[in-house]
Write a protein that holds these residues in place. Structure first.
Motif, PDB file in Angstrom:
ATOM      1  N   UNK A  89       2.424   9.677  -5.431  1.00  0.00           N
ATOM      2  CA  UNK A  89       2.849  10.969  -4.900  1.00  0.00           C
ATOM      3  C   UNK A  89       4.119  11.463  -5.588  1.00  0.00           C
ATOM      4  N   UNK A  90       5.059  10.553  -5.842  1.00  0.00           N
ATOM      5  CA  UNK A  90       6.304  10.945  -6.502  1.00  0.00           C
ATOM      6  C   UNK A  90       6.036  11.376  -7.940  1.00  0.00           C
ATOM      7  N   UNK A  91       5.152  10.674  -8.643  1.00  0.00           N
ATOM      8  CA  UNK A  91       4.805  11.043 -10.015  1.00  0.00           C
ATOM      9  C   UNK A  91       4.151  12.424 -10.043  1.00  0.00           C
ATOM     10  N   UNK A  92       3.212  12.656  -9.151  1.00  0.00           N
ATOM     11  CA  UNK A  92       2.547  13.952  -9.093  1.00  0.00           C
ATOM     12  C   UNK A  92       3.525  15.056  -8.739  1.00  0.00           C
ATOM     13  N   UNK A  93       4.391  14.795  -7.774  1.00  0.00           N
ATOM     14  CA  UNK A  93       5.351  15.806  -7.338  1.00  0.00           C
ATOM     15  C   UNK A  93       6.321  16.175  -8.456  1.00  0.00           C
ATOM     16  N   UNK A 101      -7.838   8.234 -18.009  1.00  0.00           N
ATOM     17  CA  UNK A 101      -6.712   7.959 -18.896  1.00  0.00           C
ATOM     18  C   UNK A 101      -5.733   7.006 -18.233  1.00  0.00           C
ATOM     19  N   UNK A 102      -5.085   7.452 -17.180  1.00  0.00           N
ATOM     20  CA  UNK A 102      -4.101   6.610 -16.498  1.00  0.00           C
ATOM     21  C   UNK A 102      -4.468   6.484 -15.026  1.00  0.00           C
ATOM     22  N   UNK A 103      -4.527   5.253 -14.568  1.00  0.00           N
ATOM     23  CA  UNK A 103      -4.790   4.997 -13.155  1.00  0.00           C
ATOM     24  C   UNK A 103      -3.475   5.114 -12.390  1.00  0.00           C
ATOM     25  N   UNK A 104      -3.434   6.027 -11.420  1.00  0.00           N
ATOM     26  CA  UNK A 104      -2.212   6.279 -10.671  1.00  0.00           C
ATOM     27  C   UNK A 104      -2.197   5.608  -9.297  1.00  0.00           C
ATOM     28  N   UNK A 105      -3.373   5.500  -8.662  1.00  0.00           N
ATOM     29  CA  UNK A 105      -3.427   4.890  -7.332  1.00  0.00           C
ATOM     30  C   UNK A 105      -4.865   4.482  -7.034  1.00  0.00           C
ATOM     31  N   UNK A 164       0.835  -1.204   0.000  1.00  0.00           N
ATOM     32  CA  UNK A 164       0.000   0.000   0.000  1.00  0.00           C
ATOM     33  C   UNK A 164       0.869   1.254   0.000  1.00  0.00           C
ATOM     34  N   UNK A 165       1.925   1.260   0.812  1.00  0.00           N
ATOM     35  CA  UNK A 165       2.814   2.417   0.866  1.00  0.00           C
ATOM     36  C   UNK A 165       3.580   2.578  -0.440  1.00  0.00           C
ATOM     37  N   UNK A 179      -6.501  -0.383   2.839  1.00  0.00           N
ATOM     38  CA  UNK A 179      -6.669  -1.683   2.183  1.00  0.00           C
ATOM     39  C   UNK A 179      -6.483  -2.795   3.203  1.00  0.00           C
ATOM     40  N   UNK A 180      -7.466  -3.669   3.295  1.00  0.00           N
ATOM     41  CA  UNK A 180      -7.412  -4.835   4.198  1.00  0.00           C
ATOM     42  C   UNK A 180      -7.111  -4.419   5.633  1.00  0.00           C
ATOM     43  N   UNK A 181      -7.728  -3.317   6.063  1.00  0.00           N
ATOM     44  CA  UNK A 181      -7.536  -2.852   7.430  1.00  0.00           C
ATOM     45  C   UNK A 181      -6.294  -2.027   7.670  1.00  0.00           C
ATOM     46  N   UNK A 182      -5.427  -1.889   6.674  1.00  0.00           N
ATOM     47  CA  UNK A 182      -4.208  -1.081   6.800  1.00  0.00           C
ATOM     48  C   UNK A 182      -4.467   0.320   6.255  1.00  0.00           C
ATOM     49  N   UNK A 183      -3.973   1.340   6.927  1.00  0.00           N
ATOM     50  CA  UNK A 183      -4.160   2.724   6.505  1.00  0.00           C
ATOM     51  C   UNK A 183      -2.811   3.434   6.431  1.00  0.00           C
ATOM     52  N   UNK A 184      -2.675   4.265   5.410  1.00  0.00           N
ATOM     53  CA  UNK A 184      -1.476   5.098   5.243  1.00  0.00           C
ATOM     54  C   UNK A 184      -1.940   6.490   4.869  1.00  0.00           C
ATOM     55  N   UNK A 185      -1.473   7.479   5.600  1.00  0.00           N
ATOM     56  CA  UNK A 185      -1.869   8.863   5.352  1.00  0.00           C
ATOM     57  C   UNK A 185      -0.698   9.642   4.783  1.00  0.00           C
ATOM     58  N   UNK A 186      -0.916  10.308   3.651  1.00  0.00           N
ATOM     59  CA  UNK A 186       0.068  11.194   3.047  1.00  0.00           C
ATOM     60  C   UNK A 186      -0.499  12.606   3.075  1.00  0.00           C
TER      61      UNK A 186
END
Length: 258
Positions: free
Chosen positions: A54-58, A207-211, A46-47, A241-248
């Motif tokens: 995030x890196x692509x957007x940045x 167009x493109x799925x990023x995440x 997930x991370x 996803x599956x009970x795991x969370x990551x916040x950016x």
């Protein structure tokens, strides 16, 4: 005289009980270890997916035309908060010579030449909060279409645009763009869309799925006038996803200046 040897029933029962206890603890230990490994693998995946987006957007935003970055809602309306982020990638850039307040422009020859009838030239793009960049800047007209590109001579390149710029850039910078990019979060996924400038580009396109696996929120991109300058945009994405969370929660910054 040989004495018969063997195990008594009590000894057999004790051995069976001990083996049962050991098997129970061993299975629990293996099960817990397997669960920990699975949770760690899912969290790492997930991370990894989130970091890629995030890196692509940045990276893309770092090469955007200053003043072209807009936070929008699903309807394409600009604001301080929204579900979409629109910007113009820089096709090429250089410094111009003399004044830009005319129909002609002479500049230092860039490595990538601007394209006639395709690129837009942008000079001093201080964005107006109420208007897209092509409709006007704080100091008036700052975008013009390239109608003719001359041949490089002595390190200089002359070109003609379809209108005069209202204001000169303090740094004599000129940018060129021909594409628009839109990042939108829709249905729990981050999508990237791109089209030539002048064509309609809405958040409904894919167009493109990023995440994927993004938790619903009222907005994902934002600007804080009291804390951010014009070259900064905040992005807040929470992945689950599956009970795991990551916040950016990051601040994206444009490296270019008007």
């Amino acid at each position: 005289m040989r004495v018969a040897t063997g195990f008594t029933l009590v000894e057999l029962v004790m051995v069976i009980l001990l083996l049962g206890v050991m098997a129970t603890f061993s299975s629990q230990f293996i099960g817990i270890g397997t669960q920990i490994y699975g949770d760690a693998s899912r969290r790492e995946q997930l991370m990894s997916d989130a970091r890629f987006a995030m890196e692509r957007l940045n990276r893309e935003l770092r090469d955007a035309v200053p003043g072209s970055v807009r936070v929008e809602d699903d309807a394409g309306m600009s604001g301080d908060q929204g579900t979409c982020l629109r910007f113009w990638p820089i096709a090429t850039a250089s410094r111009y010579l003399g004044s830009a307040v005319s129909a002609g422009l002479t500049m230092v020859t860039p490595q990538v030449l601007p394209e006639q009838d395709r690129d837009l030239a942008i000079v001093y793009p201080l964005a107006s909060p109420a208007l897209p960049l092509e409709q006007g800047c704080l100091y008036g007209q700052c975008v013009a279409a390239v109608t003719d590109v001359g041949s490089p001579a002595s390190g200089a390149l002359s070109l003609t645009v379809d209108g005069a710029f209202t204001q000169d850039s303090p740094g004599r910078r000129v940018y060129f763009a021909n594409q628009q990019v839109l990042y939108c979060v829709r249905g729990g996924s981050l999508w990237q869309m791109a089209k030539p400038l002048g064509e309609s580009l809405t958040s409904g396109e894919t167009t493109q799925l990023m995440a994927e696996h993004i938790r619903p929120a009222s907005h994902y991109f934002y600007r804080e006038p009291a804390a951010f300058n014009q070259s900064e945009v905040g992005v807040r994405l929470e992945f689950e996803r599956s009970g795991e969370r990551v916040l950016f929660n990051h601040k994206l910054e444009l490296l270019n200046v008007p």
